[in-house]
Design a protein around this motif. Structure first.
Motif, PDB file in Angstrom:
ATOM      1  N   MET A 123     -77.180 -21.298  -2.113  1.00  0.00           N
ATOM      2  CA  MET A 123     -77.271 -20.852  -3.523  1.00  0.00           C
ATOM      3  C   MET A 123     -78.651 -20.282  -3.799  1.00  0.00           C
ATOM      4  O   MET A 123     -79.659 -20.875  -3.451  1.00  0.00           O
ATOM      5  CB  MET A 123     -77.030 -22.046  -4.449  1.00  0.00           C
ATOM      6  CG  MET A 123     -77.146 -21.693  -5.921  1.00  0.00           C
ATOM      7  SD  MET A 123     -76.800 -23.073  -6.989  1.00  0.00           S
ATOM      8  CE  MET A 123     -75.114 -23.443  -6.550  1.00  0.00           C
ATOM      9  N   GLU A 124     -78.672 -19.144  -4.389  1.00  0.00           N
ATOM     10  CA  GLU A 124     -79.982 -18.573  -4.683  1.00  0.00           C
ATOM     11  C   GLU A 124     -80.465 -19.056  -6.056  1.00  0.00           C
ATOM     12  O   GLU A 124     -79.689 -19.578  -6.861  1.00  0.00           O
ATOM     13  CB  GLU A 124     -79.939 -17.049  -4.622  1.00  0.00           C
ATOM     14  CG  GLU A 124     -79.198 -16.378  -5.761  1.00  0.00           C
ATOM     15  CD  GLU A 124     -77.706 -16.302  -5.533  1.00  0.00           C
ATOM     16  OE1 GLU A 124     -77.045 -15.533  -6.237  1.00  0.00           O
ATOM     17  OE2 GLU A 124     -77.176 -17.028  -4.658  1.00  0.00           O
ATOM     18  N   GLN A 125     -81.736 -18.811  -6.259  1.00  0.00           N
ATOM     19  CA  GLN A 125     -82.380 -19.359  -7.441  1.00  0.00           C
ATOM     20  C   GLN A 125     -81.781 -18.868  -8.759  1.00  0.00           C
ATOM     21  O   GLN A 125     -81.653 -19.631  -9.714  1.00  0.00           O
ATOM     22  CB  GLN A 125     -83.866 -19.023  -7.390  1.00  0.00           C
ATOM     23  CG  GLN A 125     -84.682 -19.694  -8.461  1.00  0.00           C
ATOM     24  CD  GLN A 125     -86.104 -19.922  -8.011  1.00  0.00           C
ATOM     25  OE1 GLN A 125     -86.380 -20.756  -7.162  1.00  0.00           O
ATOM     26  NE2 GLN A 125     -87.017 -19.159  -8.559  1.00  0.00           N
ATOM     27  N   LYS A 126     -81.399 -17.617  -8.788  1.00  0.00           N
ATOM     28  CA  LYS A 126     -80.871 -17.054 -10.033  1.00  0.00           C
ATOM     29  C   LYS A 126     -79.556 -17.743 -10.428  1.00  0.00           C
ATOM     30  O   LYS A 126     -79.362 -18.108 -11.585  1.00  0.00           O
ATOM     31  CB  LYS A 126     -80.641 -15.543  -9.877  1.00  0.00           C
ATOM     32  CG  LYS A 126     -80.362 -14.840 -11.179  1.00  0.00           C
ATOM     33  CD  LYS A 126     -80.501 -13.322 -11.019  1.00  0.00           C
ATOM     34  CE  LYS A 126     -80.396 -12.625 -12.363  1.00  0.00           C
ATOM     35  NZ  LYS A 126     -80.668 -11.169 -12.241  1.00  0.00           N
ATOM     36  N   ALA A 127     -78.693 -17.919  -9.457  1.00  0.00           N
ATOM     37  CA  ALA A 127     -77.423 -18.588  -9.731  1.00  0.00           C
ATOM     38  C   ALA A 127     -77.657 -20.029 -10.154  1.00  0.00           C
ATOM     39  O   ALA A 127     -76.980 -20.540 -11.055  1.00  0.00           O
ATOM     40  CB  ALA A 127     -76.525 -18.533  -8.495  1.00  0.00           C
ATOM     41  N   ALA A 128     -78.616 -20.671  -9.517  1.00  0.00           N
ATOM     42  CA  ALA A 128     -78.928 -22.058  -9.869  1.00  0.00           C
ATOM     43  C   ALA A 128     -79.423 -22.132 -11.309  1.00  0.00           C
ATOM     44  O   ALA A 128     -79.027 -23.018 -12.066  1.00  0.00           O
ATOM     45  CB  ALA A 128     -79.977 -22.620  -8.917  1.00  0.00           C
ATOM     46  N   ALA A 129     -80.275 -21.191 -11.682  1.00  0.00           N
ATOM     47  CA  ALA A 129     -80.798 -21.179 -13.049  1.00  0.00           C
ATOM     48  C   ALA A 129     -79.663 -20.973 -14.047  1.00  0.00           C
ATOM     49  O   ALA A 129     -79.635 -21.594 -15.110  1.00  0.00           O
ATOM     50  CB  ALA A 129     -81.859 -20.086 -13.204  1.00  0.00           C
ATOM     51  N   THR A 130     -78.731 -20.112 -13.691  1.00  0.00           N
ATOM     52  CA  THR A 130     -77.582 -19.879 -14.567  1.00  0.00           C
ATOM     53  C   THR A 130     -76.774 -21.162 -14.756  1.00  0.00           C
ATOM     54  O   THR A 130     -76.391 -21.514 -15.870  1.00  0.00           O
ATOM     55  CB  THR A 130     -76.677 -18.782 -13.984  1.00  0.00           C
ATOM     56  OG1 THR A 130     -77.414 -17.565 -13.879  1.00  0.00           O
ATOM     57  CG2 THR A 130     -75.452 -18.555 -14.859  1.00  0.00           C
ATOM     58  N   SER A 131     -76.538 -21.865 -13.660  1.00  0.00           N
ATOM     59  CA  SER A 131     -75.784 -23.115 -13.738  1.00  0.00           C
ATOM     60  C   SER A 131     -76.528 -24.160 -14.562  1.00  0.00           C
ATOM     61  O   SER A 131     -75.949 -24.829 -15.423  1.00  0.00           O
ATOM     62  CB  SER A 131     -75.528 -23.662 -12.331  1.00  0.00           C
ATOM     63  OG  SER A 131     -74.695 -22.780 -11.601  1.00  0.00           O
ATOM     64  N   LEU A 132     -77.820 -24.282 -14.296  1.00  0.00           N
ATOM     65  CA  LEU A 132     -78.612 -25.276 -15.015  1.00  0.00           C
ATOM     66  C   LEU A 132     -78.682 -24.952 -16.495  1.00  0.00           C
ATOM     67  O   LEU A 132     -78.630 -25.838 -17.348  1.00  0.00           O
ATOM     68  CB  LEU A 132     -80.022 -25.350 -14.410  1.00  0.00           C
ATOM     69  CG  LEU A 132     -80.072 -25.955 -13.006  1.00  0.00           C
ATOM     70  CD1 LEU A 132     -81.411 -25.662 -12.342  1.00  0.00           C
ATOM     71  CD2 LEU A 132     -79.834 -27.457 -13.076  1.00  0.00           C
TER      72      LEU A 132
END
Lengths: 123, 123
Positions: free
Chosen positions: A1-10
């Motif tokens: 998982m890349e950081q952008k997707a993680a930020a979106t989820s969070l």
DNA sequence: CCCATATTTCCGGCATATTGGAAATATGGA
DNA sequence: TCCATATTTCCAATATGCCGGAAATATGGG
């Protein structure tokens, strides 16, 4: 998982209403819960719920399927695992000895049921 | 950890810039990193960085201490553990058998270093 | 076809978040 | 004291998020 997707989820989970929805779906398991039932249980207005379900869905944290007139939502456990793994890998990569508290919390979670985190002995 | 605090933490991490800051601090360990150094590494403007550090700090995800002219920020591992535990307990309470993927990701994280998640054998 | 149920979409107003420039504060050294 | 460095605070513009009412869409039953 890349950081952008993680930020979106969070970000999607960083909202009390949506977090409540997600937790409810996580507890419900793969069977899922119909949108209307979620609205009743959490006492939220349908359109607001729909908007929040849309945010969670767009963040890939939940999935949906139609069943007659209802739309059933379920938590995406793979996405949840990916998110937790993303957060944990940083810790281990940088300073493994610091992750002891994490190990403890995981062990505590494992206590909830013997089948929850089976296979860890091999780690 | 109650839901409101968890939502606050998740919201703080749900921002690409702040997530990058937090990950950097997690990797740095207890030694921490000075604000200016963070700004240089992530190439962000000082005042914007300060605002984001403030959000993370208010969410209890990081701590700070002064060292001469610099202010050193560090990740709060206990808070991170609490947050992960909060998310994982839902899963276990509801449908333990579903958490297998979670157990796998944890085991994978444990692989990064033998000392990372010690004590899990007792779980 | 008509109606009831289930859910979403549209829309407007309101609140909050984000950003960067400029100034203020704090520390240490000459 | 004066100055350079480090960081924060203040401020205003812009952007984004959130909410609820009303209408639209979809499905199933009579």
């Amino acid at each position: 998982m890349e950081q952008k997707a993680a930020a979106t989820s969070l970000s999607a989970l960083g909202h009390e209403g949506r977090l409540a929805i997600f937790r409810l779906l996580v507890k419900a398991g793969p069977v899922g819960i119909a949108a209307g039932e979620i609205a009743r249980r959490l006492e939220v207005i349908p359109n607001t719920l729909s908007a929040n379900l849309n945010v969670l869905s767009h963040a890939r944290l939940i999935t949906s399927r139609r069943d007659g007139r209802s739309i059933i939502y379920s938590a995406d456990y793979a996405a949840m695992s990916g998110l937790l793994g993303f957060l944990m890998e940083d810790c281990c990569n940088g300073a493994p000895e610091i992750c002891a508290p994490l190990g403890e919390i995981v062990a505590k979670a494992a206590d909830c049921d013997g089948t929850c985190l089976t296979g860890l002995e091999t780690a």
